[in-house]
Design an enzyme around this catalytic site. Structure first.
Site, short mmCIF file in Angstrom:
data_model
loop_
_atom_site.label_atom_id
_atom_site.label_comp_id
_atom_site.label_asym_id
_atom_site.label_seq_id
_atom_site.Cartn_x
_atom_site.Cartn_y
_atom_site.Cartn_z
N GLU A 37 0.85 -1.20 0.00
CA GLU A 37 0.00 0.00 0.00
C GLU A 37 0.89 1.25 0.00
O GLU A 37 0.63 2.22 -0.70
CB GLU A 37 -0.85 -0.07 1.27
CG GLU A 37 -2.18 0.60 1.21
CD GLU A 37 -3.11 0.03 0.15
OE1 GLU A 37 -3.89 0.82 -0.35
OE2 GLU A 37 -3.03 -1.17 -0.18
N ASP A 39 3.98 1.34 -1.10
CA ASP A 39 4.62 1.38 -2.43
C ASP A 39 3.71 2.03 -3.46
O ASP A 39 4.15 2.78 -4.32
CB ASP A 39 4.97 -0.04 -2.92
CG ASP A 39 6.16 -0.59 -2.17
OD1 ASP A 39 6.80 0.17 -1.43
OD2 ASP A 39 6.44 -1.80 -2.32
N ILE A 85 16.58 1.29 -5.48
CA ILE A 85 16.40 0.52 -6.72
C ILE A 85 15.04 0.83 -7.32
O ILE A 85 14.06 0.95 -6.59
CB ILE A 85 16.60 -1.00 -6.45
CG1 ILE A 85 16.74 -1.76 -7.76
CG2 ILE A 85 15.51 -1.58 -5.59
CD1 ILE A 85 17.28 -3.17 -7.58
N LYS A 123 14.74 -10.67 -4.36
CA LYS A 123 14.65 -9.41 -3.61
C LYS A 123 14.07 -9.75 -2.24
O LYS A 123 12.88 -10.00 -2.09
CB LYS A 123 13.78 -8.39 -4.33
CG LYS A 123 13.79 -7.09 -3.59
CD LYS A 123 13.36 -5.92 -4.44
CE LYS A 123 13.59 -4.61 -3.70
NZ LYS A 123 13.10 -4.60 -2.32
N LYS A 326 8.64 -6.74 -9.02
CA LYS A 326 7.87 -7.25 -7.88
C LYS A 326 6.87 -8.35 -8.28
O LYS A 326 6.55 -8.51 -9.45
CB LYS A 326 7.09 -6.08 -7.26
CG LYS A 326 7.98 -5.00 -6.69
CD LYS A 326 8.02 -5.09 -5.20
CE LYS A 326 8.83 -3.97 -4.60
NZ LYS A 326 8.33 -3.52 -3.34
N CYS A 420 -25.55 -20.51 21.42
CA CYS A 420 -25.28 -20.86 20.04
C CYS A 420 -26.09 -19.95 19.11
O CYS A 420 -27.32 -19.84 19.28
CB CYS A 420 -25.64 -22.33 19.81
SG CYS A 420 -25.64 -22.77 18.06
N1 5U1 Z 1 19.26 -8.95 -4.41
C1 5U1 Z 1 19.25 -7.62 -4.32
N2 5U1 Z 1 18.43 -6.90 -3.58
N3 5U1 Z 1 18.74 -5.63 -3.75
C2 5U1 Z 1 18.21 -4.49 -3.21
N4 5U1 Z 1 20.11 -6.81 -4.95
C3 5U1 Z 1 19.80 -5.55 -4.60
N5 5U1 Z 1 20.34 -4.37 -4.98
C4 5U1 Z 1 19.84 -3.26 -4.47
C5 5U1 Z 1 18.76 -3.29 -3.57
C6 5U1 Z 1 18.20 -2.05 -3.01
O1 5U1 Z 1 20.34 -2.07 -4.81
C7 5U1 Z 1 21.43 -2.00 -5.74
C8 5U1 Z 1 20.94 -2.20 -7.12
C9 5U1 Z 1 22.04 -0.67 -5.56
#
Ligand code: 5U1
Length: 682
Positions: A37, A39, A85, A123, A326, A420
């Site tokens: 939410e 996000d 990211i 992630k 995602k 009941c």
């Molecule tokens: N596996 C992964 N998770 N993660 C999160 N890689 C990765 N890279 C990130 C982030 C925030 O940032 C870099 C691309 C800078």
């Protein structure tokens, strides 16, 4: 170009909201919104700012990552900023394809040029961390904070067993970036402990909403003693400053070096060539997601070549060479429309939250069980509440937590009814039990419906076509009150029901007729005795052989059945002590009623050959002399060595000699092996 007032107002409102929720989440550890939410709001603001750059203010939440640094921790300026990211929420495959197209465009690649090489990773749903090693020793651990300045959490991070305190053959300075998180099983155990503490009256203790929230709480715990009790895990996926390190050419090489230096690196990484490989990775991980021991909210794609990463560079604080793709959220917000109480087959009362329909974890959810009164109270779910609903995999949807700020005024604490809701009989909670139960038994129409459905199910009497709707109708119309009423149904009763044609009615009658020939285990299971599942029903039938023996068995005798313990024995005994249960059975067993082959009890079998004398002679086709003797003696017979007037049977095989002649002479019955088996079977 001026920005329309409506858009300006929306951007202001979004900023306010995001500031508030970031503070709740990052500073106070008390989230009021599911991450998805948050996000969504964040992406909406980001999109508005992209369309109207005039809207951008330096203090916009999109210009910093994470929340403010907590007062309690020292501040750390990252030597190399911790980047954020970019997120692709588009449903696959466009998320991966959009990213690949962007990368190729930025690199000036043409259609026929070779595919770009990527590394695809998981992630993790945790907290980003930077670990600084000098001379191979961990000297500092810091959270991301706003990407420039984070919080010093070295004390707490030292308690994470997976994070090495000392490295072998590492560069003079090494900053490792990764995610600290809590595994699902560790999270469950932690919450179990928290619940125990709360039950014992501990103040200031709470359960955690999800593993991410628990991990964030542990990392920011000011008391490292408490942090140590919160089991955290870590995966490395990047780096910051490196002094005197090897020269790397690809991201994959760095990951392998991190592994060699002693950091945990997730197994599930892949080198991918072009968008198709990324799509395949996203799909494969999506299928595995629920089976992973930790939560992930997506996958990450990174350009593998470090030289290309350099060429691609950044926009604000997001690298152009990476993206997070995602998956659909497993948590969503919705409201509780009512809390109904469901009455089960055994009379158990279960509170169920009826929800404003919400799409979560790939399905539309309208109900979530609150399990029992204690659980409903613990979460303090009330009608009108906004709640976080979670559904992961095939798991039954659950209300994770209430959003307290959204509670409407005048809401009432949920209490379990003491009667009941279906039949009005008293509902009681026995000592040591978590559940309230309706005491109405088969007087209660809810229990009656469940009892009939249970009896009719495939694994019990297998009455085809007798489904929920039909049983509901028949019970409501009063056509059926008890199980034997099923077998008294006539065509007229059935065709009188709604949407029941003559053909369907005949089919139901035929299915009822067919179901009468059954087996003792099916019948026993179908009776719906509490704690008697299919396997216990089989054990009871095998041990006692017939229903009367089970009905008359004392608790002690029931305890002799393998795998039957005191709870089951008490339950079976109590069931058959009830006169109305005995009556139901009587009425089902009438001539032309339900029937099955009764067998001999395995224990204390009556001896059908008691007092009989048998003589064995010759060689039987399959049984050895010894086996035949054992079987005869088990049936109560005396096995004698010679034939006399007192001999009842002579069992003769091949090459039988003088004993057979003598038997014929004295007129003694002579049997072959088949005859012997028939004799033993009674
Ligand atoms: N596996 C992964 N998770 N993660 C999160 N890689 C990765 N890279 C990130 C982030 C925030 O940032 C870099 C691309 C800078």
């Amino acid at each position: 170009m001026t920005v329309p007032a409506r858009i300006q107002e929306r951007a202001d409102a979004l900023r306010e909201l995001l500031h508030h929720h970031a503070h709740q989440y990052y500073v106070l550890d008390a989230p009021e919104l599911p991450d998805a939410e948050y996000d969504k709001l964040f992406c909406e603001l980001q999109a508005l700012e992209e369309q109207h750059p005039e809207l951008l203010t330096p203090d916009s939440p999109t210009q910093r990552v994470g929340g403010r640094v907590l007062e309690g921790f020292a501040k750390v300026r990252h030597r190399v900023p911790m980047l954020s990211i970019r997120t692709e929420t588009d449903i696959e495959p466009s998320g991966a394809r959009n990213f690949d197209a962007r990368v190729r465009r930025e690199l000036g690649l043409k259609e026929g040029d070779a595919p770009v090489e990527y590394v695809a990773e998981l992630k993790f749903d945790g907290l980003a961390l930077s670990l600084r090693y000098e001379g191979g020793v961990l000297v500092q651990a810091a959270t991301r904070g706003d990407g420039e300045v984070g919080e010093e959490v070295t004390q707490n991070i030292r308690t994470v067993g997976q994070i090495p305190l000392r490295l072998r053959d590492a560069p003079a300075v090494l900053e490792v970036r990764g995610e600290v998180f809590m595994r699902r099983d560790d999270f469950e155990r932690l919450n179990e402990l928290q619940r125990e503490k709360i039950a014992k009256g501990a103040k200031n203790e709470k359960t955690f909403v999800n593993p991410r929230n628990a991990a964030a709480g542990a990392v920011r715990q000011l008391d490292p003693g408490i942090a140590r009790q919160r089991p955290l895990s870590f995966f490395a996926y990047g780096w910051g400053e490196i002094v005197d390190g090897p020269a790397f050419e690809t991201h994959h090489e760095v990951l392998m070096a991190l592994k060699a230096w002693g950091f945990p690196v997730a197994e599930r990484i892949a080198v991918a060539r072009g968008a198709d490989d990324l799509v395949a990775y996203h799909q494969a991980v999506g299928r595995e997601r629920d089976a992973l021991p930790y939560d992930i909210d997506g996958v990450v794609y990174k350009v593998n070549s470090l030289a290309l990463q350099k060429r691609l560079g950044f926009v604000t604080r997001e690298p152009r060479w990476a993206v997070a793709h995602k998956y659909p959220a497993q948590e969503q917000l919705t409201t509780v429309e009512s809390i109904d109480v469901y009455v089960g087959r055994t009379g158990k009362l279960t509170p169920v939250a009826r929800l404003q329909p919400v799409f979560v974890g790939g399905v539309t959810v309208t109900n979530a069980t609150l399990h029992n009164e204690d659980e409903a109270r613990r979460k303090d779910v009330r009608v009108g509440d906004t709640v976080i609903v979670r559904r992961a995999g095939d798991v039954i949807p659950e209300v994770v937590a209430v959003v307290p700020d959204k509670r409407p005024p005048g809401s009432q604490v949920f209490t379990m009814p003491r009667i009941c809701p279906v039949c009005g009989s008293a509902a009681v909670r026995e000592e040591g039990e978590a559940d309230y139960r309706c005491t109405g038994g088969l007087f209660c129409s809810a229990q009656r419906k469940h009892a009939i459905l249970h009896f009719a199910q495939r694994r019990a009497l297998d009455i085809e076509g007798l489904g929920e709707k039909l049983v509901d109708q028949m019970v409501e119309a009063g056509v059926i009150r008890t199980l034997p009423d099923l077998y008294r149904l006539g065509l007229a009763n059935l065709v009188a029901l709604e949407r029941m044609g003559e053909k369907s009615a005949q089919n139901v009658l035929a299915a009822l007729g067919k179901s009468k020939r059954t087996t003792l285990p099916r019948f026993l299971y179908g009776l719906g005795i509490r704690h008697v599942g299919e396997s216990t029903a089989r054990d009871l039938a095998r041990h006692f052989g017939n229903l009367d023996a089970i009905m008359e068995a004392s608790v002690e005798r029931l305890l002799e059945v393998p795998d039957v313990g005191p709870i089951v024995a008490e339950s079976v005994h109590a069931f058959f002590q009830q006169p109305h249960n005995r009556e139901v059975i009587e009425q089902l067993r009438v001539p032309n009623g339900v029937q099955w082959e009764e067998g001999m009890p395995a224990v204390q079998a009556p001896k059908p050959l008691a007092g009989r004398t048998v003589v064995l002679t010759g060689t039987l086709p399959t049984l050895s002399r010894e086996e035949a003797k054992e079987m005869l003696e088990a049936a109560g017979a005396k096995v004698a060595g010679s034939v006399s007037k007192k001999t009842d049977y002579v069992v003769a095989g091949a090459e039988a000699g003088s004993k057979l002649d003598k038997a014929r002479e004295l007129g003694v019955t002579v049997l072959d092996e088949e005859g012997l088996r028939g004799l033993l079977a009674g």
